[in-house]
Design a protein around this motif. Structure first.
Motif, short mmCIF file in Angstrom:
data_model
loop_
_atom_site.label_atom_id
_atom_site.label_comp_id
_atom_site.label_asym_id
_atom_site.label_seq_id
_atom_site.Cartn_x
_atom_site.Cartn_y
_atom_site.Cartn_z
N VAL A 86 11.61 56.38 41.82
CA VAL A 86 10.75 57.52 42.12
C VAL A 86 11.62 58.65 42.65
N GLN A 146 11.20 62.39 44.39
CA GLN A 146 10.39 63.47 44.95
C GLN A 146 11.33 64.67 45.05
N CYS A 194 6.37 64.69 42.07
CA CYS A 194 6.83 63.30 42.00
C CYS A 194 7.07 62.94 40.55
N TRP A 250 0.09 57.80 46.29
CA TRP A 250 0.58 58.73 47.29
C TRP A 250 0.14 58.20 48.66
N CYS A 292 5.48 59.36 47.56
CA CYS A 292 5.03 58.90 46.26
C CYS A 292 5.58 57.49 46.06
N GLY A 337 9.41 56.89 47.08
CA GLY A 337 10.31 58.02 47.05
C GLY A 337 10.81 58.33 48.46
#
Lengths: 114, 115
Positions: free
Chosen positions: A4, A6, A23, A35, A91, A105
């Motif tokens: 992930v 961000q 994201c 989220w 995320c 993330g």
């Protein structure tokens, strides 16, 4: 393996302005997306999730996120933010089968100014 | 229903001392996770348990760290000896493993400062 990204570590915005927290994810299998929000000195709590069906999902406090498979994104948006939305937003992605451990993330700090 | 309960909320100790962090998961949840959060590294998964059995401890930084889950309602994370670089917020989270959603429920964290 999944990951992930961000894209923004910090997003400052004025109260009542719109905001988007970005994201992007990578995965070789189908995924669930989440989220989470972390208010100061608290643990993370789920804000919203995408499992299947409609690609647009909403939270009870006005946030929404849209799953875009072609762009492998799950951006979080709110049309008008409040001071109380100031928090860290994470995320997370997990595969829809097999291991259910989510990958998080690095987080985006949303700072809402009066 | 009570959420995930962690103790202590704050711990200040000196280098070399033993630190024990405790966690009570949500009743009925059968997966438990320990995370560490720092500014430099973000949120790191240290270890997770399923039905009280450690499944993956690849995130445990080194042998100074150990975690146990003697029963479904209690887990500990121990650091011995502690070092200043262990300073962080440690989170425990629980989940219903068989649930398709896989949502994690986090405690409020234990903020550890090692001097």
């Amino acid at each position: 393996a999944q990951s992930v990204t961000q894209l923004d570590s910090q997003v400052p915005v004025f109260e009542e302005a719109p905001v988007e927290l970005r994201c992007n994810y990578s995965s070789s299998v189908s995924v669930y997306l989440f989220w989470y929000v972390q208010y100061p000195n608290q643990g993370l709590q789920l804000l919203l999730k995408y499992l299947s069906g409609s690609t647009l999902v909403e939270s009870i406090n006005g946030f929404e996120a849209e799953f875009n498979k072609s762009q492998t994104s799950f951006h979080l948006r709110k049309p008008s933010v409040h001071i109380s939305d100031t928090a860290e937003y994470f995320c997370a992605v997990r595969s829809s089968g097999g291991s259910y451990i989510p990958t998080f993330g690095r987080g985006t700090s949303l700072i809402v100014h009066p | 229903d009570a959420g995930v309960i962690q103790s202590p909320r704050h711990e200040v100790t000196e280098m070399g001392q033993e630190v024990t962090l405790r966690c009570k998961p949500i009743s009925g949840h059968n997966s438990l996770f320990w995370y560490r959060q720092t500014m430099m590294r973000g949120l790191e998964l240290l270890i997770y348990f399923n039905n009280n059995v450690p499944i993956d401890d690849s995130g445990m930084p080194e042998d100074r760290f150990s975690a146990k889950m003697p029963n479904a309602s209690f887990s500990t994370l121990k650091i011995q000896p502690s070092e200043p670089r262990d300073s962080a917020v440690y989170f425990c989270a629980s989940s219903l493993a068989m649930q398709a959603v896989g949502e994690l429920f986090f405690g409020e964290g234990s903020r550890l400062t090692v001097l």
